[in-house]
Design an enzyme around this catalytic site. Structure first.
Site, PDB file in Angstrom:
ATOM      1  CG  ASP A   1      -2.220  -0.961   0.871  1.00  0.00           C
ATOM      2  OD1 ASP A   1      -2.052  -1.637  -0.032  1.00  0.00           O
ATOM      3  OD2 ASP A   1      -3.051  -0.869   1.666  1.00  0.00           O
TER       4      ASP A   1
ATOM      5  CG  ASN B   1      -5.366  -3.997  -0.480  1.00  0.00           C
ATOM      6  OD1 ASN B   1      -4.483  -3.500   0.403  1.00  0.00           O
ATOM      7  ND2 ASN B   1      -6.655  -3.717  -0.122  1.00  0.00           N
ATOM      8  CG  HIS B   2      -4.961   0.285  -1.835  1.00  0.00           C
ATOM      9  ND1 HIS B   2      -5.556   1.144  -2.392  1.00  0.00           N
ATOM     10  CD2 HIS B   2      -5.288  -0.237  -0.930  1.00  0.00           C
ATOM     11  CE1 HIS B   2      -6.857   1.171  -1.436  1.00  0.00           C
ATOM     12  NE2 HIS B   2      -6.800   0.311  -0.856  1.00  0.00           N
TER      13      HIS B   2
ATOM     14  CG  HIS C   1      -0.746  -5.723   2.565  1.00  0.00           C
ATOM     15  ND1 HIS C   1      -0.298  -4.371   2.835  1.00  0.00           N
ATOM     16  CD2 HIS C   1      -2.323  -5.543   2.051  1.00  0.00           C
ATOM     17  CE1 HIS C   1      -1.281  -3.444   2.851  1.00  0.00           C
ATOM     18  NE2 HIS C   1      -2.392  -4.110   2.477  1.00  0.00           N
TER      19      HIS C   1
ATOM     20  CG  HIS D   1      -5.241  -5.445   4.683  1.00  0.00           C
ATOM     21  ND1 HIS D   1      -5.299  -4.832   3.556  1.00  0.00           N
ATOM     22  CD2 HIS D   1      -6.394  -6.384   4.750  1.00  0.00           C
ATOM     23  CE1 HIS D   1      -6.480  -5.241   3.015  1.00  0.00           C
ATOM     24  NE2 HIS D   1      -7.114  -6.351   3.652  1.00  0.00           N
TER      25      HIS D   1
ATOM     26  CG  ASP E   1     -11.405   5.695 -23.057  1.00  0.00           C
ATOM     27  OD1 ASP E   1     -11.394   5.585 -24.192  1.00  0.00           O
ATOM     28  OD2 ASP E   1     -10.950   6.607 -22.379  1.00  0.00           O
TER      29      ASP E   1
ATOM     30  CD  GLU F   1     -17.037   1.662 -26.794  1.00  0.00           C
ATOM     31  OE1 GLU F   1     -15.870   0.785 -27.039  1.00  0.00           O
ATOM     32  OE2 GLU F   1     -17.023   2.873 -26.677  1.00  0.00           O
TER      33      GLU F   1
ATOM     34  CG  ASP G   1     -23.586  12.912 -28.072  1.00  0.00           C
ATOM     35  OD1 ASP G   1     -22.677  13.636 -27.890  1.00  0.00           O
ATOM     36  OD2 ASP G   1     -24.174  12.787 -28.977  1.00  0.00           O
TER      37      ASP G   1
ATOM     38  CG  ASN H   1     -19.800  17.316 -28.561  1.00  0.00           C
ATOM     39  OD1 ASN H   1     -20.434  16.229 -28.360  1.00  0.00           O
ATOM     40  ND2 ASN H   1     -18.816  17.266 -28.688  1.00  0.00           N
TER      41      ASN H   1
END
Length: 640
Positions: A192, A224-225, A276, A394, A570, A581, A610, A612
């Protein structure tokens, strides 16, 4: 002194002592009340943190569901499948494809690193970061490539020897209270390193540069990070993209791979296991020693079984062809790039588990990943592997450390003021061969930390109840339905017991709701709760008036999950996703999370987003428009 004076003196003394005892008892009760308030605030912070982690872990089920269903509706988009489930990543990428194309201009006045790195570079970085300077992307990538090269040569568990004259320091977050790492001052940093405030990049660079200078004296365990999916939720991704607007995506790509090569743990003097999270009853160190740890990209990406058609699409997307190794099908080749389910679970337990006083091993329902392990499990695993102790991190502890399981498990948490200034101390451990661990506590001070205790507790309470009210607001509809179910007379009031039961049944935070009620609702003289008063001083700001309130609440509740999902979709990192999507993913999200919003609302939302009318949606910008307004704060102040 005559008898009368003596008697008067004794009476005065007795009165003085009585007054002192009254004051002492009052102060003790006052301190106890403050400590109780502090304890409740910490309980709120921790419960919400664990609930968020639980939501994060549940995303892995969604990604599995998505693989099965998304490719059926969008077969042409195998780039998404590749992004989620291929494991070879960028092993063969030449550093010149990254570093060589980024020049450091003469106008750059920040720190300039010189490879091979030396102690001078560590000192240079520290001085530069103190002055709020940012390390150029060229040097960041150089450090990441060098770190990857060295980490790839390391075993899954680093073995360290100490001696009576050579101690080692174990901590969970970089701090200088015990001096910088060196040959005579070795360290273990127990995961972490990131997602811990706005300077995680600087912390990581100091750690990696120090590691490259002292590779045998500074040891880094994966937490875990150290997981690119966790970074999407908890802020490190956002920090990198903010500081490195031009080259942030390249940094994230290589960093993702560096994470996978971090060792799983450290073994000190063949006696102490440093990991950890923790263990489970099925933890097998022999298996963990042999695992190809670089296949563990994220806890949110469990091993998947895919069919031949999906595997063919994945290969074609990666290589532009469908060549397969002789004797192997596409799906067999794909599976060989993943951990087995058993191996994946072994690493999850090491990164996510927590000790508890109850015997046995049972699911970690608070976090949603790993397990709770009891003292019997600790004794069994230590005995099986001829070890004496587990040191783990942790969990935030008020005093910075905690000893449990008859001294066989130590939790050390080195980040002071983790939830709020004054919320907890940090600690680190000093170990040498044959000696008991020494604990060193500290608290980073600022102006607010010097305030009286009652002011610090009030500030903690304010922050804790603020985020708790936001959690309540995200489930407003469900809470009101639960309250009304028990409001038989439709008076708008229910008993305190009914209110507390409803709160826990909907929010599931395992909090002492009766004790917290005075901060959350209005209670009349008969002890009944005006349940709608919970929402009097807080509401979600609507980005667009046309959107229905129920949809706003759903978007706000799942905003962190949705942000991760749409960032994964993305695939070209443009910050935009297509309308199709969006519709496809939102319908899958509805189905998997059992969210009841009809298709017409989804289509209406997509068109509204949306802005524009170019057929693309900037979803991250859209989510930023959702924020909670507290009446006691300025309306424009966002809580996101």
């Amino acid at each position: 002194m005559d008898c009368g004076d003596s008697l008067k003196y004794l009476v005065n003394l007795a009165n003085t002592l009585k007054a002192a005892l009254v004051i002492q008892n009052w102060y003790r009760r006052y301190r106890a009340r403050l400590r109780a308030r502090q304890h409740y605030a910490l309980a709120i912070f921790q419960s919400i943190e664990y609930a968020d982690e639980q939501g994060q872990m549940q995303l892995s089920n969604f990604f599995s569901f998505m693989l099965e269903n998304y490719t059926k509706t969008c077969k042409e988009d195998s780039a998404l499948v590749s992004r989620l489930f291929e494991n070879t990543m960028r092993e063969n990428k030449d550093r010149q494809d990254y570093v060589g194309l980024i020049e450091v201009p003469e106008s750059y006045d920040g720190p300039r690193l010189h490879f091979p790195l030396t102690f001078t570079d560590i000192d240079l970085l520290l001085r530069a970061f103190k002055q709020q300077q940012i390390l150029h992307a060229h040097y960041v990538l150089e450090v990441l490539f060098e770190a990857r090269k060295v980490l790839k040569q390391m075993p899954n568990f680093t073995r360290i020897k100490t001696s009576p004259s050579k101690e080692i320091t174990i901590c969970g977050k970089f701090q200088r209270r015990n001096g910088l790492p060196s040959e005579n001052n070795p360290y273990v940093f127990n995961g972490d390193f990131v997602d811990r405030g706005n300077n995680s990049m600087e912390i990581l660079m100091i750690l990696l540069v120090s590691f490259l200078v002292y590779p045998t004296d500074l040891h880094l365990n994966r937490g875990n990070h150290e997981d690119f999916m966790m970074n999407l939720r908890y802020g490190f991704t956002k920090e990198i993209l903010h500081k490195y607007k031009l080259h942030g995506r390249k940094i994230l790509q290589i960093l993702e791979e560096v994470y996978t090569w971090l060792p799983i743990g450290t073994i000190i003097d063949n006696e102490i296991l440093v990991i950890h999270g923790g263990i489970s009853e099925s933890t097998d160190l022999n298996t963990l020693h042999k695992i190809q740890r670089n296949k563990m990209r994220s806890v949110l990406m469990p091993p998947m079984s895919i069919n031949e058609e999906q595997a063919f699409d994945l290969r074609r997307n990666k290589a532009g062809s469908s060549t397969v190794l002789p004797g192997k099908t596409e799906s067999e080749k794909f599976s060989s790039e993943q951990l087995t389910k058993h191996e994946w679970e072994q690493i999850i337990d090491v990164l996510w588990s927590d000790p508890r006083g109850r015997k046995g091993c049972y699911p970690n329902t608070s976090r949603g990943g790993g397990c709770y392990f009891g003292p019997d499990v600790t004794s069994k695993i230590l005995s099986k592997n001829q070890l004496k102790m587990i040191i783990r991190s942790h969990e935030c502890k008020p005093d910075g450390y905690e000893i449990c399981h008859d001294g066989k498990v130590i939790t050390v948490f080195s980040a002071s003021n983790y939830y709020e200034e004054g919320s907890n101390r940090g600690a680190y451990i000093r170990l040498s061969y044959g000696s008991t661990p020494q604990f060193f506590q500290y608290q980073v001070t600022s102006t607010s930390c010097l305030n009286p205790l009652h002011q610090r507790v009030s500030a903690m309470e304010f922050s804790a109840f603020k985020i708790l009210k936001e959690r309540m607001l995200s489930r407003k509809t469900d809470l009101i339905n639960a309250f009304q179910l028990r409001d038989y007379s439709r008076s708008g009031r229910i008993s305190l017991a009914q209110w507390a039961f409803s709160m826990e049944s909907i929010l599931g935070l395992n909090l002492p709701w009766r004790s917290l009620s005075s901060h959350l609702v209005n209670i009349d003289h008969d002890g009944n709760v005006d349940y709608m008063s919970s929402f009097d001083d807080i509401h979600i700001e609507k980005p667009l008036k046309e959107i229905k309130s129920s949809l706003i609440e759903t978007l706000y509740r799942y905003r962190s999950d949705l942000k991760i999902i749409f960032n994964v979709i993305d695939t070209d990192h443009s910050g935009l996703i297509s309308m199709d999507e969006f519709r496809t993913m939102w319908k899958l999200f509805n189905t998997h999370y059992n969210v009841h919003i009809d298709d017409s609302q989804i289509d209406e939302l997509a068109c509204t987003m949306d802005f524009n009318k170019d057929g693309s949606i900037d979803f991250n910008e859209f989510l930023k428009a959702f924020y909670v307004v507290h009446k006691y704060e300025k309306p424009e102040k966002s809580s996101n």
